[in-house]
Design a protein around this motif. Structure first.
Motif, PDB file in Angstrom:
ATOM      1  N   UNK A  62     -25.884 -15.267  17.821  1.00  0.00           N
ATOM      2  CA  UNK A  62     -25.791 -16.455  18.654  1.00  0.00           C
ATOM      3  C   UNK A  62     -26.056 -17.719  17.846  1.00  0.00           C
ATOM      4  N   UNK A  63     -25.082 -18.635  17.902  1.00  0.00           N
ATOM      5  CA  UNK A  63     -25.265 -19.936  17.265  1.00  0.00           C
ATOM      6  C   UNK A  63     -24.966 -19.992  15.787  1.00  0.00           C
ATOM      7  N   UNK A  64     -24.714 -18.869  15.120  1.00  0.00           N
ATOM      8  CA  UNK A  64     -24.434 -18.894  13.682  1.00  0.00           C
ATOM      9  C   UNK A  64     -23.047 -19.461  13.418  1.00  0.00           C
ATOM     10  N   UNK A  65     -22.953 -20.285  12.397  1.00  0.00           N
ATOM     11  CA  UNK A  65     -21.646 -20.777  11.935  1.00  0.00           C
ATOM     12  C   UNK A  65     -21.219 -19.912  10.755  1.00  0.00           C
ATOM     13  N   UNK A  66     -20.147 -19.152  10.943  1.00  0.00           N
ATOM     14  CA  UNK A  66     -19.703 -18.176   9.955  1.00  0.00           C
ATOM     15  C   UNK A  66     -18.372 -18.629   9.364  1.00  0.00           C
ATOM     16  N   UNK A  67     -18.316 -18.596   8.051  1.00  0.00           N
ATOM     17  CA  UNK A  67     -17.112 -18.999   7.315  1.00  0.00           C
ATOM     18  C   UNK A  67     -16.440 -17.756   6.737  1.00  0.00           C
ATOM     19  N   UNK A  68     -15.188 -17.526   7.118  1.00  0.00           N
ATOM     20  CA  UNK A  68     -14.389 -16.410   6.618  1.00  0.00           C
ATOM     21  C   UNK A  68     -13.307 -16.965   5.703  1.00  0.00           C
ATOM     22  N   UNK A  69     -13.231 -16.449   4.473  1.00  0.00           N
ATOM     23  CA  UNK A  69     -12.188 -16.869   3.534  1.00  0.00           C
ATOM     24  C   UNK A  69     -11.190 -15.735   3.358  1.00  0.00           C
ATOM     25  N   UNK A  70      -9.913 -16.021   3.589  1.00  0.00           N
ATOM     26  CA  UNK A  70      -8.856 -15.012   3.529  1.00  0.00           C
ATOM     27  C   UNK A  70      -7.889 -15.374   2.404  1.00  0.00           C
ATOM     28  N   UNK A  71      -7.735 -14.486   1.423  1.00  0.00           N
ATOM     29  CA  UNK A  71      -6.976 -14.822   0.221  1.00  0.00           C
ATOM     30  C   UNK A  71      -5.765 -13.938  -0.024  1.00  0.00           C
ATOM     31  N   UNK A  72      -5.550 -12.921   0.807  1.00  0.00           N
ATOM     32  CA  UNK A  72      -4.424 -12.012   0.592  1.00  0.00           C
ATOM     33  C   UNK A  72      -3.984 -11.449   1.942  1.00  0.00           C
ATOM     34  N   UNK A  75     -18.299 -14.979   4.441  1.00  0.00           N
ATOM     35  CA  UNK A  75     -17.895 -13.595   4.228  1.00  0.00           C
ATOM     36  C   UNK A  75     -16.433 -13.559   3.795  1.00  0.00           C
ATOM     37  N   UNK A  76     -16.126 -12.650   2.860  1.00  0.00           N
ATOM     38  CA  UNK A  76     -14.756 -12.487   2.381  1.00  0.00           C
ATOM     39  C   UNK A  76     -14.588 -11.085   1.821  1.00  0.00           C
ATOM     40  N   UNK A  77     -13.327 -10.672   1.699  1.00  0.00           N
ATOM     41  CA  UNK A  77     -13.015  -9.389   1.072  1.00  0.00           C
ATOM     42  C   UNK A  77     -12.289  -9.678  -0.242  1.00  0.00           C
ATOM     43  N   UNK A  78     -12.992  -9.524  -1.350  1.00  0.00           N
ATOM     44  CA  UNK A  78     -12.376  -9.684  -2.658  1.00  0.00           C
ATOM     45  C   UNK A  78     -12.002 -11.108  -3.020  1.00  0.00           C
ATOM     46  N   UNK A  79     -12.545 -12.106  -2.350  1.00  0.00           N
ATOM     47  CA  UNK A  79     -12.260 -13.494  -2.713  1.00  0.00           C
ATOM     48  C   UNK A  79     -12.932 -13.815  -4.045  1.00  0.00           C
ATOM     49  N   UNK A  80     -12.181 -14.413  -4.952  1.00  0.00           N
ATOM     50  CA  UNK A  80     -12.776 -14.840  -6.221  1.00  0.00           C
ATOM     51  C   UNK A  80     -13.323 -16.255  -6.133  1.00  0.00           C
ATOM     52  N   UNK A 128     -14.760 -17.822  -2.907  1.00  0.00           N
ATOM     53  CA  UNK A 128     -15.823 -18.109  -1.953  1.00  0.00           C
ATOM     54  C   UNK A 128     -17.234 -17.879  -2.502  1.00  0.00           C
ATOM     55  N   UNK A 129     -17.498 -16.799  -3.267  1.00  0.00           N
ATOM     56  CA  UNK A 129     -18.874 -16.605  -3.737  1.00  0.00           C
ATOM     57  C   UNK A 129     -19.431 -17.786  -4.516  1.00  0.00           C
ATOM     58  N   UNK A 130     -18.624 -18.361  -5.424  1.00  0.00           N
ATOM     59  CA  UNK A 130     -19.086 -19.521  -6.184  1.00  0.00           C
ATOM     60  C   UNK A 130     -19.244 -20.730  -5.275  1.00  0.00           C
ATOM     61  N   UNK A 131     -18.255 -20.969  -4.419  1.00  0.00           N
ATOM     62  CA  UNK A 131     -18.327 -22.117  -3.522  1.00  0.00           C
ATOM     63  C   UNK A 131     -19.534 -22.021  -2.596  1.00  0.00           C
ATOM     64  N   UNK A 132     -19.786 -20.822  -2.080  1.00  0.00           N
ATOM     65  CA  UNK A 132     -20.929 -20.628  -1.193  1.00  0.00           C
ATOM     66  C   UNK A 132     -22.239 -20.852  -1.940  1.00  0.00           C
ATOM     67  N   UNK A 133     -22.318 -20.354  -3.166  1.00  0.00           N
ATOM     68  CA  UNK A 133     -23.545 -20.569  -3.947  1.00  0.00           C
ATOM     69  C   UNK A 133     -23.781 -22.052  -4.191  1.00  0.00           C
ATOM     70  N   UNK A 134     -22.721 -22.792  -4.536  1.00  0.00           N
ATOM     71  CA  UNK A 134     -22.857 -24.229  -4.775  1.00  0.00           C
ATOM     72  C   UNK A 134     -23.261 -24.978  -3.512  1.00  0.00           C
ATOM     73  N   UNK A 135     -22.837 -24.447  -2.355  1.00  0.00           N
ATOM     74  CA  UNK A 135     -23.166 -25.094  -1.086  1.00  0.00           C
ATOM     75  C   UNK A 135     -24.472 -24.597  -0.485  1.00  0.00           C
ATOM     76  N   UNK A 136     -25.106 -23.603  -1.127  1.00  0.00           N
ATOM     77  CA  UNK A 136     -26.352 -23.056  -0.601  1.00  0.00           C
ATOM     78  C   UNK A 136     -26.165 -22.173   0.618  1.00  0.00           C
ATOM     79  N   UNK A 137     -25.008 -21.505   0.716  1.00  0.00           N
ATOM     80  CA  UNK A 137     -24.695 -20.668   1.865  1.00  0.00           C
ATOM     81  C   UNK A 137     -24.761 -19.196   1.485  1.00  0.00           C
ATOM     82  N   UNK A 138     -25.516 -18.352   2.169  1.00  0.00           N
ATOM     83  CA  UNK A 138     -25.505 -16.912   1.892  1.00  0.00           C
ATOM     84  C   UNK A 138     -24.087 -16.369   2.019  1.00  0.00           C
ATOM     85  N   UNK A 139     -23.705 -15.475   1.114  1.00  0.00           N
ATOM     86  CA  UNK A 139     -22.315 -14.987   1.087  1.00  0.00           C
ATOM     87  C   UNK A 139     -22.264 -13.472   1.022  1.00  0.00           C
ATOM     88  N   UNK A 140     -21.403 -12.881   1.855  1.00  0.00           N
ATOM     89  CA  UNK A 140     -21.180 -11.442   1.887  1.00  0.00           C
ATOM     90  C   UNK A 140     -19.823 -11.146   1.262  1.00  0.00           C
TER      91      UNK A 140
END
Length: 353
Positions: free
Chosen positions: A13-23, A103-108, A110-122
């Motif tokens: 509830x209330x979480x803002x979740x970012x999904x990155x789709x690359x393929x 969260x992403x599947x095999x995105x090259x 999002x992990x860096x972008x999320x780290x730079x933004x301070x966002x936990x990434x799956x």
């Protein structure tokens, strides 16, 4: 089993979740997961990369998205340039949007972008030998989700170990396909005769680094053999514009717009895919599947071969051309399990390091 809300531990509830789709396959993977995240009270925002049929499939399924960047092509330099530019753009986007989880599947990217933004990434993946990706993404991700067929020892060299590493039973396809509404009109959409044998083929991922240098002639010979069979309807799903151009004017049926892949697989008599997702969808749905994948087979495919759910293609003549019985599909898995694992990676439960 089919979809349906069950009682699970992780909220949303209330979480803002970012999904990155690359393929392209990631659209089908995340479509039901996005719906379930929203059902748990999450606000979900989707970004997408222009590559293969990714944008077209998002539009087909009505998934709102922000298009950011494109694929860098086949060269390492092009990939690096595209990754740097897209990661920087995504980092700016994430800082502005202030997400709780990515969260992403095999995105090259999002992990860096999320780290730079301070966002936990799956990060999710199911092929352990994409070394360049895993050395990078595995260290940047907050949590890494993989099928249990992949051992802890196989990922340790990338710095991916528990508790960051979480292994789940079965195939990811067995989870997201539980929610997929099969389109009974997919054969008619492509002008196919339901009373004749349907073979679905997916070419090699020619621009993928882990596949570079491996022979792809076997796929071509298999395609030629199937096209020469008068009773076989051959559908080819190209990955790139170059592959589409090479198939133009031939006897293969090449969809002019993105199709519902799982529905096509479910309606087919056999699948030959040089990648992974479509073969695993076939295995999950009980459809005969063949892999001419010429690079090193991953643990997931090796296990499927051992179980008889996937066949290693060594010669074009290995493909058995016969109509398959339309029995009920094998039982699938509860998608809420993956939702729980994804939502476990929130600031309250996991550190960024």
């Amino acid at each position: 089993m089919t979809g349906g809300r069950t009682a699970h531990g992780a909220g949303g509830d209330g979480l803002r979740v970012w999904v990155d789709i690359t393929n392209s396959p990631h659209v089908v993977i995340f479509r039901p997961l996005i719906e379930r995240l929203r059902a748990r009270g999450c606000e979900v925002v989707v970004t997408a990369r222009e590559f293969a049929q990714t944008i077209g499939l998002l539009e087909r399924f009505g998934i709102e998205h922000v298009s950011v960047g494109a694929h860098g092509g086949g060269s390492r330099r092009g990939k690096a340039r595209a990754m740097a530019g897209r990661s920087a753009a995504l980092a700016r986007f994430a800082r502005r949007e202030r997400f709780d989880l990515a969260v992403a599947h095999g995105s090259t990217d999002q992990p860096l972008a999320a780290r730079l933004a301070g966002t936990p990434q799956v990060t999710m993946f199911d092929y352990e030998f994409a070394a360049a990706m895993h050395h990078w993404n595995g260290r940047l991700a907050t949590r890494v989700l993989v099928p249990s067929a992949i051992s802890e020892a196989a990922l340790a060299p990338y710095g991916i170990r528990p508790p960051k590493l979480v292994r789940y039973p079965g195939l990811k396809e067995e989870y997201y396909l539980a929610d997929h509404a099969m389109d009974d009109g997919v054969l008619a959409e492509l002008g196919l005769d339901p009373d004749r044998l349907v073979a679905v083929l997916r070419p090699p991922p020619e621009v993928t680094l882990y596949h570079r240098g491996a022979s792809t002639d076997l796929f071509g010979r298999t395609l030629e053999r199937l096209l020469a069979e008068p009773g076989v309807q051959v559908v080819v799903l190209p990955r790139t514009a170059e592959q589409r151009a090479a198939l133009a004017g031939g006897a293969a049926i090449v969809p002019v717009r993105p199709v519902d892949g799982p529905s096509l697989v479910a309606a087919a008599d056999l699948v030959v895919s040089a990648g992974g997702t479509m073969n695993r969808e076939a295995a999950a749905l009980g459809v005969p599947a063949y892999t001419p994948f010429a690079a090193r087979l991953g643990a997931v495919d090796r296990r499927l071969i051992e179980e008889g759910r996937l066949r290693r293609l060594e010669h074009a003549g290995d493909v058995v051309l016969e109509r398959r019985p339309r029995a009920a599909a094998p039982p699938l898995r509860d998608p809420e399990v993956l939702i729980d694992l994804i939502l476990g990676a929130t600031p309250a439960t996991l550190p960024l390091s």
